[in-house]
Design an enzyme around this catalytic site. Structure first.
Site, PDB file in Angstrom:
ATOM      1  N   GLY A 114       0.943  -1.293  -0.019  1.00 32.96           N
ATOM      2  CA  GLY A 114      -0.094  -0.016   0.002  1.00 32.96           C
ATOM      3  C   GLY A 114       0.877   1.259  -0.109  1.00 32.96           C
ATOM      4  O   GLY A 114       0.438   2.404  -0.790  1.00 32.96           O
ATOM      5  N   GLN A 128      -7.790  -0.219   2.980  1.00 32.78           N
ATOM      6  CA  GLN A 128      -8.425  -0.768   3.990  1.00 32.78           C
ATOM      7  C   GLN A 128      -9.763  -1.320   3.558  1.00 32.78           C
ATOM      8  O   GLN A 128     -10.964  -1.897   4.131  1.00 32.78           O
ATOM      9  CB  GLN A 128      -8.871  -0.043   5.314  1.00 32.78           C
ATOM     10  CG  GLN A 128      -7.642   0.375   5.945  1.00 32.78           C
ATOM     11  CD  GLN A 128      -7.288  -0.703   6.864  1.00 32.78           C
ATOM     12  OE1 GLN A 128      -8.011  -1.791   7.087  1.00 32.78           O
ATOM     13  NE2 GLN A 128      -5.831  -0.710   7.421  1.00 32.78           N
ATOM     14  N   ALA A 180      -1.360  -6.721   0.027  1.00 30.77           N
ATOM     15  CA  ALA A 180      -2.090  -8.047   0.206  1.00 30.77           C
ATOM     16  C   ALA A 180      -2.110  -8.281   1.306  1.00 30.77           C
ATOM     17  O   ALA A 180      -3.159  -9.366   1.952  1.00 30.77           O
ATOM     18  CB  ALA A 180      -0.989  -8.881  -0.547  1.00 30.77           C
ATOM     19  N   HIS A 181      -1.427  -7.789   2.483  1.00 39.23           N
ATOM     20  CA  HIS A 181      -1.298  -8.455   3.905  1.00 39.23           C
ATOM     21  C   HIS A 181      -2.475  -7.912   4.808  1.00 39.23           C
ATOM     22  O   HIS A 181      -2.814  -8.249   5.841  1.00 39.23           O
ATOM     23  CB  HIS A 181      -0.201  -8.036   4.380  1.00 39.23           C
ATOM     24  CG  HIS A 181       0.050  -6.517   5.150  1.00 39.23           C
ATOM     25  ND1 HIS A 181      -0.252  -6.098   6.140  1.00 39.23           N
ATOM     26  CD2 HIS A 181       0.419  -5.658   4.326  1.00 39.23           C
ATOM     27  CE1 HIS A 181       0.152  -4.792   6.319  1.00 39.23           C
ATOM     28  NE2 HIS A 181       0.318  -4.400   5.151  1.00 39.23           N
ATOM     29  N   CYS A 195       1.086   2.044  12.664  1.00 38.93           N
ATOM     30  CA  CYS A 195       2.209   2.948  12.531  1.00 38.93           C
ATOM     31  C   CYS A 195       2.259   3.974  13.642  1.00 38.93           C
ATOM     32  O   CYS A 195       3.359   4.429  13.831  1.00 38.93           O
ATOM     33  CB  CYS A 195       2.293   3.731  11.193  1.00 38.93           C
ATOM     34  SG  CYS A 195       1.457   2.442  10.131  1.00 38.93           S
TER      35      CYS A 195
HETATM   36  C1  LIG Z   1      -5.329   3.185   4.745  1.00 36.13           C
HETATM   37  C2  LIG Z   1      -4.029   2.568   4.544  1.00 36.13           C
HETATM   38  N1  LIG Z   1      -3.082   2.880   3.722  1.00 36.13           N
HETATM   39  C3  LIG Z   1      -1.830   2.516   3.518  1.00 36.13           C
HETATM   40  C4  LIG Z   1      -1.358   1.581   4.277  1.00 36.13           C
HETATM   41  C5  LIG Z   1      -0.091   1.172   3.948  1.00 36.13           C
HETATM   42  O1  LIG Z   1      -0.069  -0.288   3.536  1.00 36.13           O
HETATM   43  P1  LIG Z   1       1.217  -1.275   3.614  1.00 36.13           P
HETATM   44  O2  LIG Z   1       1.460  -1.747   4.924  1.00 36.13           O
HETATM   45  O3  LIG Z   1       0.858  -2.421   2.617  1.00 36.13           O
HETATM   46  O4  LIG Z   1       2.315  -0.592   2.899  1.00 36.13           O
HETATM   47  C6  LIG Z   1      -2.265   1.218   5.248  1.00 36.13           C
HETATM   48  C7  LIG Z   1      -1.635   0.060   6.156  1.00 36.13           C
HETATM   49  O5  LIG Z   1      -1.837   0.405   7.326  1.00 36.13           O
HETATM   50  C8  LIG Z   1      -3.525   1.674   5.297  1.00 36.13           C
HETATM   51  O6  LIG Z   1      -4.313   1.231   6.278  1.00 36.13           O
END
Ligand SMILES: Cc1ncc(COP(=O)(O)O)c(C=O)c1O
Length: 384
Positions: free
Chosen positions: A70, A179, A200-201, A326
């Site tokens: 993402g 999401q 994917a995760h 995060c």
């Molecule tokens: C809304 C949103 N965007 C982007 C991300 C980032 O995705 P990734 O962990 O695959 O980099 C997340 C992950 O928590 C998310 O919730």
């Protein structure tokens, strides 16, 4: 009993995904760019995943670009659009509650002189769409909006936003669907989405794998240069096991999709009703209707610290979150809940429960029992 309720942070991979990834690592390790049989076999696995994902979104498979997840998809979409359109305009519109994978990109762009406008939100995290009208001007080249907020679960009015976009040709519309993909219906073509990020995760696939839907008519600059893989938009030897694992996760998620989602919705509603009945002095921070994604509920337990409750629940093998994964390691308060105007006490006491199809009612009874006991216990100590 282990109860994993942190599915917005990441999900348990389907066992078929684990098998697919392992099988690919062991037996399908050719480079998709190689001309021999082993290369072709690897290329086939990538192609099959691309087709599965394209079908799930009702788009052409060639409109899917694989990335590392993402974060990379959001970076690619936003930097890529700005670099392609910077001669046409200087303004981006987004919201104040985007994931850091959008907000921190915007920060970098602001430092480079791009004018970024942030839509404010109501007390449930829904954008004030009328502000879009105020901010849209001749300079606007990109709207980037999350579909579902990762802390509150609020679904933003993507189709309504897209209607504003249609007023201008040089304006791209990017949606962070990390999401929402696999949780609510998404049809980029009919919804007016030009670019859609997914990971994917978050849908029982492997980490480090994801993608970007990019409408054929949209031209962006690449972020990564090299061997020109992924239609020259994302160079680097393809992560074949990760891509195959993503394809398998999407195939399973979208088989019997609505039943899977309804089950998650019911489990969430059961827990919320139980909390309302059993525990006083709470605030349900998420919408409780169709304006919220099926898998997220954010609830404040007043008078206690969410983090303390999180660690108490952990003792009983119940895993929840106090905010996005995060932001929790940094000791700052949730900027999302702040933007939604919650009080300090409400923010302190907020816990995010995020569900998956692996949860069931028996688990929720177990969670309720431990929530009740721990909230009571913490409040008793706090009063002393
Ligand atoms: C809304 C949103 N965007 C982007 C991300 C980032 O995705 P990734 O962990 O695959 O980099 C997340 C992950 O928590 C998310 O919730």
């Amino acid at each position: 009993m282990l109860v994993y309720l942190d599915n917005s942070a990441t999900t348990q991979p389907y066992k078929e995904v684990t098998q697919t990834v392992a099988e690919c690592l062991a037996h399908n390790y050719g480079n998709p760019s190689s001309l021999h049989r082993m290369g072709i076999k690897a290329e086939k696995a990538v192609k099959a995943a691309r087709k599965t994902i394209g079908d799930s979104l009702a788009v052409d498979e060639n409109e899917i670009i694989f990335t590392s997840g993402g974060t990379e998809s959001n970076n690619t979409a936003i930097f890529g659009a700005v670099n392609a359109l910077k001669r046409k305009g200087n303004r981006i519109i987004t919201s104040s509650i985007e994931h850091p994978a959008v907000l921190n990109v915007c920060k970098v762009l602001e430092e480079k002189g791009i004018d970024v406008k942030y839509l404010s939100v109501n007390d449930k995290g829904l954008i004030h769409i009328n502000e879009l009208e105020d901010y849209l001007n001749e300079e606007t080249i990109l709207i980037s909006m999350m579909h579902v907020n990762n802390e509150l679960g609020t679904i933003q009015p993507i189709e309504k936003i897209a209607q504003y976009k249609n007023k201008s040709e040089k304006l791209y519309f990017h949606v962070d669907g990390v999401q929402s993909y696999g949780k609510i219906d998404i049809c980029p073509k009919s919804m007016g989405i030009d670019m859609l990020s997914f990971s994917a995760h978050k849908l029982h696939g492997p980490k480090g794998s994801g993608g970007l839907y990019l409408d054929h008519q949209i031209h962006i600059q690449p972020l990564i240069f090299g061997g020109q893989q992924e239609y020259q938009l994302r160079s680097g030897t393809e992560n074949v096991p990760g891509i195959a694992g993503l394809g398998k996760a999407v195939e399973l998620t979208f088989s019997d999709f609505h039943n899977r989602i309804n089950k998650i919705r019911e489990i969430k509603a059961y827990l919320i009703q139980g909390i309302k009945k059993e525990i006083k002095d709470i605030r349900i921070n998420s919408y409780e209707d169709q304006r919220c994604a099926p898998h997220i509920a954010n609830i404040s337990f007043l008078g206690i610290r969410g983090e303390v409750l999180l660690h108490m629940l952990e003792q009983a093998e119940i895993y929840v979150s106090t905010g996005s994964a995060c932001s929790t390691k940094k000791k700052s308060q949730s900027y999302v809940l702040k933007a939604a105007g919650l009080s300090g006490e409400e923010i302190e006491g907020a816990v995010r429960f995020s569900f998956s199809e692996f949860n069931d009612i028996e688990q929720m009874d177990y969670v309720l029992e431990h929530l009740k006991k721990n909230v009571k216990g913490i409040r008793k100590i706090m009063r002393k």
